[in-house]
Design an enzyme around this catalytic site. Structure first.
Site, mmCIF file in Angstrom:
data_model
loop_
_atom_site.group_PDB
_atom_site.id
_atom_site.type_symbol
_atom_site.label_atom_id
_atom_site.label_comp_id
_atom_site.label_asym_id
_atom_site.label_seq_id
_atom_site.Cartn_x
_atom_site.Cartn_y
_atom_site.Cartn_z
ATOM 1 C CB ILE A 47 -0.926 -0.016 1.225
ATOM 2 C CG1 ILE A 47 -1.994 -1.064 0.966
ATOM 3 C CG2 ILE A 47 -1.560 1.334 1.485
ATOM 4 C CD1 ILE A 47 -2.636 -1.537 2.187
ATOM 5 C CG HIS A 49 0.432 3.546 4.249
ATOM 6 N ND1 HIS A 49 -0.709 3.080 4.846
ATOM 7 C CD2 HIS A 49 1.298 2.495 4.210
ATOM 8 C CE1 HIS A 49 -0.538 1.799 5.166
ATOM 9 N NE2 HIS A 49 0.670 1.418 4.785
ATOM 10 C CB VAL A 172 27.506 -7.975 5.828
ATOM 11 C CG1 VAL A 172 28.467 -7.242 6.762
ATOM 12 C CG2 VAL A 172 27.505 -7.358 4.439
ATOM 13 C CE LYS A 249 -1.525 -0.918 12.763
ATOM 14 N NZ LYS A 249 -1.316 -1.618 11.554
ATOM 15 C CD GLU A 336 7.881 0.025 12.838
ATOM 16 O OE1 GLU A 336 6.975 -0.795 13.019
ATOM 17 O OE2 GLU A 336 8.510 0.544 13.758
ATOM 18 C CB CYS A 436 -2.782 -24.291 -10.110
ATOM 19 S SG CYS A 436 -1.237 -24.260 -11.019
HETATM 20 C C1 LIG Z 1 3.221 -7.025 7.410
HETATM 21 C C2 LIG Z 1 3.818 -5.821 6.774
HETATM 22 C C3 LIG Z 1 3.039 -4.951 6.036
HETATM 23 C C4 LIG Z 1 3.571 -3.820 5.465
HETATM 24 N N1 LIG Z 1 2.786 -3.048 4.679
HETATM 25 C C5 LIG Z 1 3.318 -1.936 4.119
HETATM 26 C C6 LIG Z 1 2.530 -1.135 3.280
HETATM 27 O O1 LIG Z 1 1.392 -1.465 2.975
HETATM 28 N N2 LIG Z 1 3.034 0.018 2.799
HETATM 29 C C7 LIG Z 1 4.297 0.389 3.095
HETATM 30 O O2 LIG Z 1 4.685 1.450 2.662
HETATM 31 N N3 LIG Z 1 5.087 -0.383 3.845
HETATM 32 C C8 LIG Z 1 4.626 -1.541 4.350
HETATM 33 N N4 LIG Z 1 5.412 -2.349 5.107
HETATM 34 C C9 LIG Z 1 6.781 -1.956 5.339
HETATM 35 C C10 LIG Z 1 7.695 -2.290 4.177
HETATM 36 O O3 LIG Z 1 7.414 -3.558 3.654
HETATM 37 C C11 LIG Z 1 9.117 -2.252 4.667
HETATM 38 O O4 LIG Z 1 9.318 -1.042 5.326
HETATM 39 C C12 LIG Z 1 10.125 -2.318 3.554
HETATM 40 O O5 LIG Z 1 9.880 -3.403 2.710
HETATM 41 C C13 LIG Z 1 11.502 -2.430 4.147
HETATM 42 O O6 LIG Z 1 12.430 -2.523 3.111
HETATM 43 P P1 LIG Z 1 13.952 -2.692 3.452
HETATM 44 O O7 LIG Z 1 14.666 -2.652 2.159
HETATM 45 O O8 LIG Z 1 14.327 -1.732 4.489
HETATM 46 O O9 LIG Z 1 14.051 -4.127 4.121
HETATM 47 P P2 LIG Z 1 14.050 -5.570 3.460
HETATM 48 O O10 LIG Z 1 13.141 -5.643 2.291
HETATM 49 O O11 LIG Z 1 13.864 -6.558 4.543
HETATM 50 O O12 LIG Z 1 15.506 -5.698 2.870
HETATM 51 C C14 LIG Z 1 16.612 -5.933 3.687
HETATM 52 C C15 LIG Z 1 17.563 -6.807 2.927
HETATM 53 O O13 LIG Z 1 18.779 -6.904 3.648
HETATM 54 C C16 LIG Z 1 19.290 -8.195 3.493
HETATM 55 N N5 LIG Z 1 20.214 -8.481 4.576
HETATM 56 C C17 LIG Z 1 19.921 -8.623 5.884
HETATM 57 N N6 LIG Z 1 21.035 -8.912 6.580
HETATM 58 C C18 LIG Z 1 22.050 -8.933 5.697
HETATM 59 C C19 LIG Z 1 23.450 -9.188 5.829
HETATM 60 N N7 LIG Z 1 24.003 -9.465 6.982
HETATM 61 N N8 LIG Z 1 24.205 -9.150 4.709
HETATM 62 C C20 LIG Z 1 23.639 -8.882 3.501
HETATM 63 N N9 LIG Z 1 22.313 -8.634 3.345
HETATM 64 C C21 LIG Z 1 21.545 -8.656 4.428
HETATM 65 C C22 LIG Z 1 18.055 -9.044 3.549
HETATM 66 O O14 LIG Z 1 18.280 -10.300 2.963
HETATM 67 C C23 LIG Z 1 17.053 -8.216 2.789
HETATM 68 O O15 LIG Z 1 16.996 -8.547 1.415
HETATM 69 C C24 LIG Z 1 4.910 -3.513 5.666
HETATM 70 C C25 LIG Z 1 5.712 -4.396 6.380
HETATM 71 C C26 LIG Z 1 5.177 -5.573 6.903
HETATM 72 C C27 LIG Z 1 6.037 -6.541 7.611
#
Ligand SMILES: Cc1cc2nc3c(=O)[nH]c(=O)nc-3n(C[C@H](O)[C@H](O)[C@H](O)COP(=O)(O)OP(=O)(O)OC[C@H]3O[C@@H](n4cnc5c(N)ncnc54)[C@H](O)[C@@H]3O)c2cc1C
Ligand SMILES: Cc1cc2nc3c(=O)[nH]c(=O)nc-3n(C[C@H](O)[C@H](O)[C@H](O)COP(=O)(O)OP(=O)(O)OC[C@H]3O[C@@H](n4cnc5c(N)ncnc54)[C@H](O)[C@@H]3O)c2cc1C
Lengths: 482, 421
Positions: A47, A49, A172, A249, A336, A436
């Protein structure tokens, strides 16, 4: 020596990578999994937001609204699915109306536009499937939905095209400070870099704590979902939230950018940062609470369930900064929800911070445009005919439920940062994501992957690592025994 | 646009038998469209024997059974296209298909026979919580990998579902060197044929746990274990009965769903079988569109598929030759499902135009002993047959005679039931 190493190829890391590729700079993205978009970015509500939720004045509020306002243009530039379908926060009880009003006021403070409070009759006119028990709603016309895989993959691909390197299966494990550089240990090699960006999602605390004395703690907060079959169509047009009540929530009901309906998520803190399993209790809660918004949610049309982990910090705000005492080490932590929405703004913010830090010059060759995998379903019949004549693989249907052709799968494999696994193909083309659930197409997709990547079928995985699909050949156990 | 008398969608046993019979009934301009690389449908992966006992009085393997029909199609020089996926059908029987050679093409048919078969229910549809690692297969997918591609999907296996595919795969995986630890079945009875329980489980000491289901799947990358539990009579897991099996593979054989997305595009109405609602000619609510085989209702024996499809082919031929007759069918009589009957095919009959005798196929709702299959035309009982044991897994049938129902009035109904006497 790299100028910048980004840890994590989710939406945050990928957005940052793309923003940095606007400059003349040597960037590497390290990802522990085999593909981009394999952490939280692959399992969320999708979404965009509008921005009335976040606390006014917080970084989250600022980046949410900015990100939301950037999304439409970005979707055109990078060719991923985004739709401004609007959102409603439902209020079921007159007594709670002041909370709805508070959210409206929040929205105004955060700079959200096109909000309006509407009442039952109008709500039911817009969303006839909702319950009669609804009293009022905060209707945000700027709320939207996005294909989270599409967004993540598009930003990463475009970064790669503009010169950013990606290394997969590169976790890492240790970071050490050298003289004027950082040394990153990925178990396979030591990589030197001037700057590090920590975009490791739920593991951002682990990475942060490798370098900083000020310890950080991220709590994985699990959200479970049901995904429903496309055949039910648009059960709702807008994204339907519930006003938080004494019972906790609420659960949302939303169309996805692919035309399915999604209901969820729950919110439970768990100890395991890889605990993306669904649970009976969680799924039952989703079902039960969704009925508050509509008594007729077609739960019999569930095609799959999944769970994602929010990278929750106690402070409940994004932490995007150069870490004190760690010159050149930047956190993008606590991302988050609404992290997906905010990602374009997070990218921009970190990009600018690093530009200042390293005094980067613009990259004149930067090309911000990217074309998605050609989807023949979007062509006219004549265009489609032409396409098959030119490339017969587009006439060969591999996934029957989503009608994905071999042509699309070949494209997914051979483009920058191409797919290497069944899930990689699925996130790029939707092959296997229909009703499927890959029963029909997985042997066929395995065959194509094996041929195109020139690897044995036994090497093909669902999603990298030990997720091999097959374990050998018929009767090989007997052959081995003899 | 190409025109064609009869287009048959699907080249499995149903499509093949329908084509042969339509041809033999006088229609020569027939086209079979099949999305796979070869004719024969699901039979190509059923390399076990047990096919054709009724039709040929021999035990054939799936491919052998199919080849008898394929040969007849070839002898008659009936046209077919492989690697060709039908993507749309309209109410007026315009069929749209694609393949790599011809691209996207339209065919206008006088009649269409739906013979698309069915697909397997997936884990999602069952709502099993847990992780989503590699190693979870529908039994049919595993069957294809093992029997057609020569790959072993796993070495330590738990199977959920004791329908025929689950049973057959328990034996097949054992043959290929895997260890099948348990077959769990949600219902208090097996959905498969008795002979398959004996020949596929008992002979290999594979335990069958009735009234059990999978409640958790472990393993983040590949399956490492599966937890099953006993269920109460509402299907809810009973606390304290959980048992965890370490394994690398979970096979799901939890039901087949007739594949009717195309039918729905043409406006075909579906019924309780998830297949089209058909009349005595196996014609759907859309005039000139017929259905047979697993797309109509899931069969356990391919012999019945062939028989049913043969009849659909003949009906389609009659339709093409004499549309008038089909336009004015006379009065329509409903076939009602009485006690212990889940469904019947067909669902309606038109006594004025029906053959002297048609086959009605049906399934029961549960396992029952010592009952009678009774059929009533209005108040009059016209079929009365003792059935020592009936089960949902075994299809029943009887002949419905024109003579017995020709005097029924429009408001009267036919009722089929299993009763104590
Ligand atoms: C249930 C849920 C619903 C959500 N709904 C929404 C929504 O509707 N709208 C919205 O805007 N946001 C939403 N969010 C939030 C959003 O999904 C996240 O904020 C966003 O995807 C975070 O992205 P990121 O790249 O920070 O983390 P991630 O996508 O988790 O990427 C982090 C990456 O780091 C890698 N990594 C971790 N440790 C290491 C390491 N040691 N070495 C190398 N790589 C590593 C992981 O493998 C991963 O690929 C939601 C989250 C959740 C859980
Ligand atoms: C594991 C297993 C074990 C069995 N064991 C036995 C046994 O021991 N004895 C026995 O008698 N029977 C057995 N059967 C049952 C028997 O195989 C089936 O009843 C029979 O194959 C059904 O025939 P069908 O033509 O309706 O469907 P299918 O065989 O499924 O054929 C349908 C065909 O339609 C094609 N198709 C579908 N959609 C399209 C489209 N859009 N465009 C073009 N083509 C399309 C498919 O590719 C397929 O070839 C078994 C079945 C299975 C799966």
């Amino acid at each position: 020596m790299y100028d910048v190493v980004i840890i994590g190829a989710g939406v945050s890391g990928s957005a940052i990578a793309r923003e940095l590729s606007r400059y003349k700079v040597n960037v590497l993205v390290l990802e522990k999994n085999e593909d981009v978009c394999s952490g939280t970015s692959k399992a969320n509500s999708g979404i965009v937001h509008a921005g009335h939720d976040a606390t006014p004045g917080s970084l989250m509020a600022k980046l949410n609204v900015e990100g939301s306002q950037m999304m439409e243009e970005l979707s055109k530039e990078l060719d991923f699915a985004y739709e401004r379908n609007g959102s409603m926060i439902l209020c079921f009880d007159k007594k709670d109306f002041n909370k709805l009003q508070d959210l409206y006021d929040n929205g105004i403070k955060n700079g959200v536009k096109n909000m309006e409070i509407i009442y039952k009759d109008e709500i039911k006119k817009l969303e006839p499937n909702l319950t009669d028990n609804v009293y009022a709603a905060l209707y945000s016309k700027d709320g939207g939905i996005v294909d989270p895989f599409g967004l993540n993959i598009a930003m990463a691909e475009n970064a790669a095209t503009n010169g950013v390197k990606f290394e997969f299966n590169a976790p890492v494990v240790k970071i050490e400070k050298g003289n004027g550089y950082w040394a990153i240990d990925t178990d396979k090699e030591i990589i030197k870099t001037k700057c590090i960006v920590n975009a490791a999602g739920v593991f951002a605390d682990t990475i942060h704590n490798m370098v900083s004395k000020d310890k950080m703690e991220i709590i994985p907060r699990k959200g479970e979902y049901y995904l429903l079959d496309k055949s039910i169509g648009k059960f709702t047009n807008a994204t339907i939230f519930q006003l938080p009540t004494a019972y906790g929530k609420g659960i949302l009901i939303t169309p996805t950018a692919h035309g399915n309906m999604l209901i969820g998520p729950t919110a439970n803190d768990i100890p395991d940062k890889e605990g993306t399993n669904t649970t009976r209790e969680g799924l039952d809660e989703v079902a039960l609470k969704s009925m508050v918004s509509s008594e007729i949610v077609p739960l019999r049309k569930v095609i799959t369930s999944f769970a994602g982990l929010r990278a929750h910090l106690k402070s409940h705000d994004f932490v995007i900064e150069e870490v004190e005492g760690c010159d050149g080490f930047f956190d993008a932590a606590g991302i988050e929800s609404p992290g997906l929405t905010s990602s374009p703004a997070i990218g921009k913010m970190v990009g600018e911070m690093i530009q200042k830090k390293l005094h980067l010059e613009e990259n004149p060759e930067f090309d911000g445009k990217r074309k998605d995998i050609l989807n023949p379903k979007n062509l006219t019949e004549e265009e489609y005919e032409e396409l098959i004549k030119e490339k017969p693989a587009y006439g060969h249907v591999i996934c029957r439920c989503e009608r994905v052709t071999e042509g699309e799968i070949l494209d997914a494999i051979h483009r920058p940062l191409g797919a290497k696994s069944l899930d990689g193909i699925k996130r790029r083309t939707r092959a296997g994501s229909g009703r499927c659930q890959a029963g029909f197409c997985s042997p066929r997709v395995m065959e194509i992957l094996s041929r195109e990547l020139n690897i044995d079928q036994s090497e093909i995985t669902k999603s990298g690592g030990d997720s091999k699909i097959i374990f050998g050949t018929d009767k090989d156990a007997y052959r081995r025994a003899n | 646009m190409r025109e064609c008398d009869l287009v048959i969608i699907g080249g499995g046993p149903a499509g093949l038998a329908a084509a042969i019979s339509a041809f033999d009934s006088g229609i020569k301009d027939i086209l079979i469209l099949e999305r796979d690389k070869e004719l024969g449908g699901i039979l190509n992966q059923c390399i076990h024997n047990g096919f054709g006992l009724h039709t040929f009085k021999e035990e054939l393997t799936g491919p052998e059974y199919a080849s008898r029909f394929i040969d007849k199609v070839l002898e008659r020089k009936i046209e077919y296209k492989l690697g060709t996926m039908v993507i749309d059908i309209s109410k007026d029987k315009e069929v749209v298909a694609i393949n790599p050679e011809e691209g996207l093409f339209h065919i206008k048919a006088k009649a269409v026979i739906l013979a698309m078969g069915c697909r397997e229910r997936s884990r999602g549809a069952l709502n099993i919580p847990g992780y989503r690692p590699a190693g979870i297969f529908s039994a049919g997918t595993a069957q294809r990998l093992v029997n057609m591609e020569g790959y072993l999907p796993g070495r330590e296996v738990v199977i959920l579902g004791s329908g025929d595919i689950g049973l057959i795969m328990a034996r097949r995986m054992t043959y290929e060197g895997a260890k099948v630890k348990v077959v769990a079945e949600l219902m208090p009875y097996s959905g498969g044929l008795k002979r398959n329980i004996v020949q596929c489980l008992d002979d290999y000491d594979i335990p069958l746990k009735l009234s059990h289901t999978v409640i958790d799947i472990q393993g983040k990358e590949r399956v490492t274990g599966v937890t099953i539990a006993e269920v109460d009579n509402t299907g809810k897991p009973i606390k304290g009965t959980e048992e965890t099996y370490s394994c690398d593979t979970l096979l799901l054989s939890v039901g087949l769903i007739p594949e009717n997305e195309l039918s729905e595009m043409a406006g075909v109405e579906l019924g309780i079988t998830s297949g089209p609602i058909v009349n005595e000619s196996l014609e759907t609510n859309v005039p000139g569109i017929f259905a047979c085989g697993n797309v109509l209702h899931v069969h356990d024996l391919v012999d019945y598929v062939s028989e049913e499809a043969g009849f659909a082919g003949k009906s389609a031929a009659h339709f093409i030759e004499d549309q008038k007759k089909f336009e004015d069918k006379g009065i329509e009589i409903q076939i009602n499902t009485g006690d212990k009957v889940r469904y019947t095919v067909p669902k309606t009959v038109h006594p004025d135009i029906m053959e002297d005798e048609i086959t009605v196929r049906l399934r029961t709702t549960n396992v029952f002993k010592n009952v009678y299959l009774n059929c009533y035309a209005g108040d009059k009982r016209i079929v009365h047959r003792k059935r020592p044991v009936i089960a949902p897994g075994e299809m029943e049938n009887f002949q419905l005679k024109k003579e017995d129902i020709k005097d029924l009035k429009a408001e009267e109904i036919i009722t089929v039931a299993f009763e104590e006497e």
